[in-house]
Design a protein around this motif. Structure first.
Motif, short mmCIF file in Angstrom:
data_model
loop_
_atom_site.label_atom_id
_atom_site.label_comp_id
_atom_site.label_asym_id
_atom_site.label_seq_id
_atom_site.Cartn_x
_atom_site.Cartn_y
_atom_site.Cartn_z
N GLU A 1 14.97 21.46 39.67
CA GLU A 1 15.31 22.16 40.91
C GLU A 1 15.33 21.22 42.10
OE1 GLU A 1 14.18 25.82 42.03
OE2 GLU A 1 15.01 26.59 40.18
N THR B 1 10.98 35.85 30.42
CA THR B 1 10.43 35.38 31.69
C THR B 1 8.93 35.15 31.63
OG1 THR B 1 10.20 37.64 32.42
CG2 THR B 1 12.15 36.46 33.13
N HIS B 2 8.29 35.56 30.53
CA HIS B 2 6.86 35.30 30.39
C HIS B 2 6.59 34.07 29.55
CE1 HIS B 2 3.97 38.61 31.69
NE2 HIS B 2 5.02 38.69 32.45
N GLY B 3 7.63 33.35 29.14
CA GLY B 3 7.40 32.17 28.33
C GLY B 3 7.20 32.45 26.86
N LEU C 1 4.56 28.01 25.89
CA LEU C 1 5.10 28.05 27.24
C LEU C 1 4.31 29.01 28.10
CD1 LEU C 1 7.89 27.21 25.62
CD2 LEU C 1 8.78 27.62 27.85
N ALA C 2 4.11 28.61 29.36
CA ALA C 2 3.37 29.47 30.28
C ALA C 2 4.26 30.03 31.37
CB ALA C 2 2.24 28.67 30.92
N GLY C 3 5.49 29.55 31.49
CA GLY C 3 6.34 30.04 32.56
C GLY C 3 7.65 30.54 31.99
N SER C 4 8.48 31.05 32.87
CA SER C 4 9.76 31.59 32.46
C SER C 4 10.60 30.51 31.78
CB SER C 4 10.48 32.10 33.70
OG SER C 4 11.79 32.46 33.41
N ARG D 1 13.78 28.56 31.00
CA ARG D 1 15.07 28.41 31.67
C ARG D 1 16.11 27.77 30.76
NH1 ARG D 1 15.47 28.27 37.49
NH2 ARG D 1 14.45 30.20 38.12
N LEU E 1 9.87 27.09 34.03
CA LEU E 1 9.31 26.98 35.36
C LEU E 1 7.89 26.43 35.37
CD1 LEU E 1 10.50 30.25 37.07
CD2 LEU E 1 11.39 27.97 37.33
N ARG F 1 7.17 23.55 34.42
CA ARG F 1 7.32 22.10 34.63
C ARG F 1 7.02 21.25 33.40
NH1 ARG F 1 4.92 24.06 39.53
NH2 ARG F 1 6.31 23.64 41.26
N SER G 1 8.70 18.47 38.21
CA SER G 1 9.45 19.49 38.96
C SER G 1 9.80 20.64 38.05
CB SER G 1 10.74 18.91 39.51
OG SER G 1 10.51 17.72 40.19
N GLN G 2 10.19 21.75 38.67
CA GLN G 2 10.59 22.91 37.88
C GLN G 2 11.90 22.61 37.19
OE1 GLN G 2 10.61 26.07 40.68
NE2 GLN G 2 8.43 26.47 40.42
#
Lengths: 336, 385
Positions: free
Chosen positions: B16, B247-249, B268-271, B273, B289, B291, B312-313
């Motif tokens: 990003e 989106t919850h990983g 994974l802990a984030g969404s 992508r 997200l 990172r 970064s994201q």
């Protein structure tokens, strides 16, 4: 076994039993072979069959006695070993090896690779251009809206009132069953920068949703150990209107930085040191402890503090990118 | 050195903050590449695709509506072209026959001539796909065929060489049991190999298979996973299943023959992508997200292989499809050293020639003699060989 049974049953004295206990099956070989050892100790020392352990004794009283004997002996040995080590250290004096550092949970933890290096340019750029940049550039000053879940009970209402005295420029509003997604555009139009929602369950507050407003991240915390002002012992008088200072401890990882910045952006940038009030967010092992104190310097090095204000513990459940949208929002971090 | 070793990177990730990161999993190194040398949020990478000529070039679609060319051989950005028209970021980027296909959020799909010298020429072809596009994907088997889909924008398959109308237009499923219209939100599309079928994953946690060859325009198969919007999807090497991320990983492998869940991948802990599977090896690269770039092994045994923290994201990724993943041999240092030595001696001799005013053949003789003298250090060499 009969012999040992007789010994334990016959002599109720501690001394004999201790000697019997010392020749346990681990030293059974020694007891059987070493004539010198058995010679030193009284000849009535029992030889336990190998593979015997205290837990196999069926009689509870006797078993308990045997165990306490064993424990006392272990303690004695440990004390003796400590004394011996201390003597050796004293004897060596300066040449003694340095004391070993005790293992703690914090010591044994695997190093987190996301820990932010203060010289890192990429992270610095990321933070300089994220959603909190306008606060840290002094372009906006915080204006907070505090509300609760619907139909709050007394504890939650009082917590909200106390929080609004702690956080300057904050307003408490009653949540009339309105949907958060409808509240948020209204807040944005009225120039609020942050929204705090205290969630309540069974008459106690148990959750906190902190949403940075124009389009910023939303953090969802679990709140526990809430103590209102009257429940805090030896507390000071109510906080004044001065803007407090802020202390953020241990927010070292990248996620910690984001959350730390979120907390920092709740308070105005210019702390009034005259007020001598400080709000502390201390992060330890993923629990964030919030305290509000008044301090006074008695001398250069000595400080006295009085705890004012509410106290609670937070644990992060999720950090969502964008304003509150739990169903369709994208999450930056979810507790798993 | 980072630029020189760029061709051996296994994964390319766009962030990003506008940085293109090349990750070498063998050496566990990540290198940053930026067009301007500084990260800029206006250049946030929204789409990545391989350029012409195998895997030597990458097309990077940025948030300021420019498509930059990056060479993996040299590790530098080579050129860019501005692709105006419509609003929003790039939702799809593809290249075919020296042309670049771009699709933006507001639904303008344009085909541009991929020539840096022509400054912002008009597009070769423009199509209006409908607003709210979430993904545009090119068919790897037929490069002129693209599919688009988005929020309240049903799946459409377009043939760029054909007419202006879509070749296949999907129909929404029947009303649900409350007789309410089922909303549409196609987040990602993939073409299934060896058939005309397409798979989509939706923001309402559904995975649907469409078959243009069959008479029905409704999905042939529908499967659901989880409670959160599915954001990314990729095909597995076998061709029978897809892996989706939400989106919850949460990552899940769904078998398309039966529509059932095969298994999940943790970590994974984030969404999520970006997701991509290797074409032959059972490896899956995922970015999101939180990172972190993760490479999982999909089968025997299923688990995490590599994990790289990139600060970064992460927005999108490209996994190198090459078979040889071993590290390249270290470049020998000698060829680098010898040329400078020769130039030094040449300069020395040029200066001596000017001073002594000798003729060329003598110069050569002395050059040779000096070289022999250099080799045989102990002996004093004579001037004539």
């Amino acid at each position: 076994m009969a012999k040992t049974g007789d010994k334990s049953g016959g002599s109720g004295k501690k001394g004999l039993k201790r000697k019997a206990a010392t020749e346990e099956p681990q030293e059974a070989a020694v007891a059987e072979d070493g004539a010198t050892e058995s010679g030193v100790q009284p000849p009535r020392a029992a030889a336990f069959p190998p593979g015997f352990s205290i837990s196999e004794i069926k009689n509870k009283q006797r078993r308990h006695l045997m165990f306490t004997r064993w424990k006392q002996q272990q303690r004695k040995e440990k004390l003796a070993a400590k004394k011996k080590l201390k003597k050796e250290r004293e004897a060596l004096g300066d040449k003694a090896p340095p004391k070993p550092v005790p293992k703690t949970i914090d010591n044994q933890r695997v190093y987190d690779e996301t820990t932010v290096d203060p010289n890192d340019e990429e992270v610095a750029y990321d933070e300089a251009t994220d959603e909190f940049a306008s606060y840290f550039n002094r372009q906006t000053s915080p204006k907070i809206l505090i509300t609760t879940s619907d139909r709050p009970h007394g504890r939650t209402v009082r917590l909200c009132e106390q929080l609004s005295t702690v956080i300057p420029n904050s307003h408490v509003y009653y949540r009339r069953g309105l949907a958060l997604k409808k509240i948020i555009p209204q807040c944005i139009s009225r120039d609020f920068t942050d929204l705090i929602v205290i969630n309540e369950d069974r008459k106690t507050p148990n959750g906190l949703i902190l949403s940075h407003l124009p389009n910023g991240p939303t953090a969802h915390f679990k709140m526990s150990s809430v103590r209102l002002r009257k429940e805090i012992k030896r507390r000071g008088k109510d906080p004044t209107e001065h803007i407090p200072e802020i202390i953020l401890n241990n927010f070292t990882t990248r996620l910690g930085h984001s959350i730390g910045r979120m907390f920092a952006s709740l308070f105005p940038h210019n702390p009034q040191f005259i007020g001598r009030q400080v709000a502390t967010f201390h992060n330890q092992r993923d629990y964030i402890f919030f305290r509000f104190h008044r301090y006074i310097f008695k001398s250069e090095k000595k400080v006295g503090i009085q705890e004012l204000g509410p106290r609670f513990t937070l644990k992060l459940r999720s950090l969502q990118k964008g304003t509150f949208d739990s169903k369709y929002g994208e999450y930056e971090w979810v507790h798993k | 050195m980072a630029a020189a070793g760029a061709r051996w990177n296994h994964v390319w990730v766009g962030t990003e903050t506008g940085i293109l990161k090349g990750v070498n999993l063998q050496r566990k190194q990540a290198a940053n590449f930026t067009a301007t040398g500084q990260p800029r949020r206006e250049e946030a990478v929204s789409a990545l695709c391989w350029g012409a000529g195998g895997e030597t070039q990458i097309l990077v679609g940025c948030a300021d509506r420019t498509v930059r060319h990056f060479s993996t051989e040299e590790g530098v950005f080579q050129g860019q072209r501005h692709c105006p028209g419509g609003e929003g970021t790039f939702r799809g980027l593809a290249q075919v026959d020296g042309t670049v296909i771009t699709c933006v959020d507001s639904g303008i799909l344009r085909v541009w001539h991929d020539n840096d010298k022509e400054a912002s020429s008009d597009p070769l072809l423009e199509l209006r796909v409908g607003p709210g596009v979430c993904r545009m994907r090119q068919d790897p088997a037929h490069p002129h065929v693209v599919a688009t889909g988005g929020k309240e924008n049903a799946l459409k398959v377009w043939d760029l060489q054909g007419s202006e109308e879509p070749v296949f237009r999907a129909k929404n499923v029947r009303n649900d049991w409350l007789d309410l219209r089922v909303p549409i939100w196609d987040q990602d599309i993939q073409f299934l190999p060896a058939s005309q079928k397409l798979v989509t994953c939706t923001g309402y946690h559904q995975v649907r298979v469409y078959d243009p060859a069959s008479p029905q325009r409704r999905p042939v198969l529908e499967a659901t996973y989880g409670e959160y919007p599915l954001t990314a999807m990729t095909l597995t090497p076998g061709g029978n299943s897809v892996i989706v991320g939400n989106t919850h990983g949460q990552l899940a492998e769904i078998d398309l023959r039966q529509g059932r869940l095969v298994g999940c991948l943790k970590g994974l802990a984030g969404s999520v992508r970006g997701l991509q599977c290797h074409p032959s090896k059972p490896l899956l690269a995922s970015c999101g997200l939180d990172r972190v770039l993760r490479v999982h092994r999909i089968r025997n045994p299923r688990g995490l292989e590599h994990k790289v923290y990139l600060k970064s994201q992460l927005n999108c990724l490209l996994l190198s499809g090459r078979d040889n993943w071993e590290d390249e041999p270290q470049e020998p240092q000698e060829p680098n050293k010898v040329p400078p030595e020769d130039t030094e001696t040449d300069e020395l001799w040029a200066s001596l020639e000017a001073a002594a005013k000798r003729k060329l053949p003598d110069l050569e003789q002395t050059q040779r003699a000096l070289q022999t003298r250099r080799r045989k250090k102990k002996r004093r060499g004579s001037t004539s060989p």
